[in-house]
Write an enzyme that holds these catalytic residues in place. Structure first.
Site, PDB file in Angstrom:
ATOM      1  N   GLU B 270       0.820  -1.209   0.000  1.00 20.99           N
ATOM      2  CA  GLU B 270       0.000   0.000   0.000  1.00 20.99           C
ATOM      3  C   GLU B 270       0.861   1.269   0.000  1.00 20.99           C
ATOM      4  O   GLU B 270       0.432   2.320  -0.476  1.00 20.99           O
ATOM      5  CB  GLU B 270      -0.943  -0.007   1.211  1.00 20.99           C
ATOM      6  CG  GLU B 270      -2.134   0.917   1.056  1.00 20.99           C
ATOM      7  CD  GLU B 270      -3.211   0.697   2.121  1.00 20.99           C
ATOM      8  OE1 GLU B 270      -2.929   0.935   3.295  1.00 20.99           O
ATOM      9  OE2 GLU B 270      -4.340   0.290   1.754  1.00 20.99           O
ATOM     10  N   HIS B 296       7.290 -26.281   0.671  1.00 21.69           N
ATOM     11  CA  HIS B 296       6.466 -27.268  -0.010  1.00 21.69           C
ATOM     12  C   HIS B 296       5.355 -26.611  -0.814  1.00 21.69           C
ATOM     13  O   HIS B 296       4.348 -27.234  -1.113  1.00 21.69           O
ATOM     14  CB  HIS B 296       5.880 -28.247   1.001  1.00 21.69           C
ATOM     15  CG  HIS B 296       6.927 -29.007   1.739  1.00 21.69           C
ATOM     16  ND1 HIS B 296       7.339 -30.270   1.380  1.00 21.69           N
ATOM     17  CD2 HIS B 296       7.707 -28.667   2.795  1.00 21.69           C
ATOM     18  CE1 HIS B 296       8.300 -30.679   2.188  1.00 21.69           C
ATOM     19  NE2 HIS B 296       8.535 -29.717   3.062  1.00 21.69           N
ATOM     20  N   LYS B 412     -14.569   2.645  -3.003  1.00 15.62           N
ATOM     21  CA  LYS B 412     -15.468   3.138  -1.960  1.00 15.62           C
ATOM     22  C   LYS B 412     -16.562   4.011  -2.569  1.00 15.62           C
ATOM     23  O   LYS B 412     -17.716   3.969  -2.161  1.00 15.62           O
ATOM     24  CB  LYS B 412     -14.680   3.969  -0.931  1.00 15.62           C
ATOM     25  CG  LYS B 412     -13.745   3.166  -0.055  1.00 15.62           C
ATOM     26  CD  LYS B 412     -13.095   4.071   0.996  1.00 15.62           C
ATOM     27  CE  LYS B 412     -11.986   3.340   1.750  1.00 15.62           C
ATOM     28  NZ  LYS B 412     -11.228   4.251   2.628  1.00 15.62           N
TER      29      LYS B 412
END
Lengths: 422, 422
Positions: B270, B296, B412
């Site tokens: 960010e 793995h 938003k």
């Protein structure tokens, strides 16, 4: 029956040449050749009868009714699949109240914590290893053998192994008379969740494993019989843009996907990161996020960072839980947030997913969606097999061996040398 | 005192020009200018006296002794930091037996689960939001206000807010007479863990927050006073290679780092994913792994996939826990794994880290290491501030605003529109 709605067309505006029928047909034939070659046995798993599992359940019915813990000793492909599916289905009524632990970290903090309250009397230990030679798994296996004295004759039924037929672990089980279920050596760990590796623990937990396979079968039939081409197209798009978009983000909207995300990362990363036929380094890098929480963490980078990512949104249309509503409260000075009042949290989450998707598309980031109509055995089986097929298809285009992992052997060799020389 | 051993030279063979003294001096001056500009207030946090926190603890001492739950209502930067530090230090004896929950998902499944056993009587609710207008936080805040009737006059002491001074939430607290601690508006969420946002919950849990700040101060002084240049060099290397190595992997060896990994991903992603001064999309993509388990899962891709990654190894030299040993058992046919018998699991984990690191270096992947001598308040504070400073330094080189997040606003806005139009 509708499980997956893959709005892949959003990716594909300018790919009409790539998606011509002849090209798709040729590609399909290559997948068919790979399937028939038995390079990997996973293609056939949805069609197996799994008699060994049902026999085990029947022979141990009384004991299995008495347990309250399952401890799976296994790492990577031996643990991620069952963990993913259990997290996706744990809200269901058929899920028995058995605690499922995975002993996979060699981290002593976690080992102590996981085993703190475990008594062998009410526990089934499932050791999962293709060979039995995975160093973490065998070390942890020895630890529980010693701690719980599981080789005493009256305790052996607390133990079951899942391993390759004729592996060292399989032979050890036969010698020690430990119950075991074998899998075919051509089923690699990260493609093994629809074999006993995933299905045995899931069946003991109460899930309908036939339902899981039915969902997988549907995806297989859509691909191989109905010849639906959405997976082929998506694979073509991703492989074609390997350099332009080296990172593939899976943005899953609901915390129930957390372990599925980890399963996806292993499947994608370990299958596709390979040297190709020409010894070139190939691959696509997986990143998995949870919405809405990672809107506050990673979204900024997708929106305004380098244009090197594709994003797949994954969400559930209908959650079966009772809805939970945002109360109709207005707080002085915070009225700007009242527009979501009386919305259910689930509805908010769905709209956050759509809004984020739309905002990303406006930045010309390639986006597609997978929508599960609901979470049940069928839809989860479908989702798993969809991703396995997609991985195979991309692997074929990259000209790599999707099913091996030679790169992880180097570190194992160095580890062994450190012990031998010290 | 030794907290961090950053073996950065491994990155830097061919960068002697980049690392010339004049260039480093110039870069250092830019960091100093940014620090003095007060663009972000986080630089000064290690030097604050945090009187407001200690006053709160003193005034509420009796009540805080009685609680068994803390519920933090906050998302992203308001939750990741405290969660990370608590996970790193929870083995310590000074950690009180208080359950710490974070209410951050709008996912109804998780809300129900988190609150199932919570009674207001033994709970402190901490709402954390810079403005009070974050939609997840405010919705969840309204939900707990309603569910636990926290605005009744005899329940208000169960609530404390941490928010920007003069924010809408701050004003609401003053009007409703809710206790609150304010932070300076120039301290962004992801750089706020060393403010009350992180320190208040950590202090209530019993941790020595002065110790955390002391560790941070040490890193600050190493950088600004002693002029140690390892962070500058690492930032130069990473920014210079933004296109060649767009992905930075943090490979942390121990599950206690799981939440620290998430904090790192937010901080790096960010902060650095931004349009630069010339409106170009810039940034570096963070990926965080846990060893040995992700050997793995992701290691194959690092070893044989595209050479687009740097890798930082993070581990702890001395764990304070009692060691746990791999038993000296030999299993028929599995003798190949006996070379680790009688080793402690922690020693195995450390050697796995070294072996993996060496195997990656052999592939010419740029690698560095951060080794904490032990896990305590000082070392964790140092680790946090090290990463914050590194992020600032890279941001300066990318010519971006490290401290804003304009890209998350679009979604938003779309969300709000969906509600207004439906």
């Amino acid at each position: 029956m509708f499980y997956l709605s893959n709005t892949f067309q959003e990716f594909s505006q300018d790919y009409s040449n790539l998606f011509e029928k002849d090209n798709l047909d040729l590609f399909f034939q290559k997948v068919l050749v790979e399937r028939n070659s038995q390079l990997s046995g996973y293609y056939d798993l949805p069609f197996k009868d799994n008699q060994e599992i049902f026999d085990y359940l029947e022979h141990n019915a009384k004991f299995l009714d008495s347990i309250t813990n399952i401890i799976v000793v296994g790492i990577g492909g031996s643990s991620l699949g069952a963990k993913a599916i259990d997290a996706l289905l744990s809200h269901q009524n058929n899920r028995k109240k058995i605690k499922l632990h995975f002993l996979e970290h060699t981290d002593p903090i976690i080992i102590q914590k996981d085993l703190r309250r475990v008594k062998y009397e009410d526990t089934l230990f499932i050791v999962i290893s293709k060979s039995g030679l995975t160093i973490e798994t065998t070390s942890l296996f020895k630890y529980i053998l010693a701690r719980f004295c599981l080789l005493k004759s009256d305790r052996k039924h607390h133990l079951v192994a899942i391993t390759d037929s004729n592996s060292p672990l399989h032979k050890w089980c036969q010698k020690e008379q430990i119950q075991n279920i074998t899998i075919s050596p051509n089923i690699g760990g990260r493609f093994s969740v629809l074999s006993a590796v995933g299905l045995l623990p899931l069946a003991i937990l109460g899930y309908d494993i036939q339902g899981i396979l039915q969902g997988a079968k549907q995806i297989s039939n859509n691909f191989f019989i109905k010849r639906e081409d959405d997976i082929l197209k998506k694979a073509l798009f991703l492989a074609k843009n390997e350099t332009k978009y080296p990172i593939n983000v899976l943005f899953s909207y609901s915390t129930v996907f957390r372990h599925f995300n980890a399963w996806y990362v292993q499947l994608w990363g370990e299958s596709l990161g390979k040297l190709d036929t020409y010894q070139q380094k190939r691959g696509l890098t997986p990143i998995a996020l949870i919405g809405s929480i990672d809107q506050h963490s990673f979204l900024q980078l997708i929106m305004q960072g380098p244009a090197n990512k594709t994003v797949t949104f994954l969400n559930v249309e209908n959650l079966s839980q009772k809805p939970l509503y945002i109360p109709d409260i207005s707080l002085d000075g915070l009225e700007m947030t009242d527009f979501v009042n009386q919305t259910s949290f689930n509805q908010l989450l769905k709209l956050q997913c759509t809004s984020t998707k739309e905002s990303i598309m406006l930045q010309n980031v390639p986006v597609d969606s997978i929508i599960l109509d609901t979470l049940n055995e069928q839809s989860v089986g479908a989702l798993i097999f969809y991703y396995e097929l997609l991985t195979s298809c991309v692997g074929i285009l990259l000209q790599i061996d999707t099913y091996n992992q030679p790169g992880v052997e180097f570190g194992k060799k160095i580890l062994r040398e450190k012990f031998t020389h010290s």
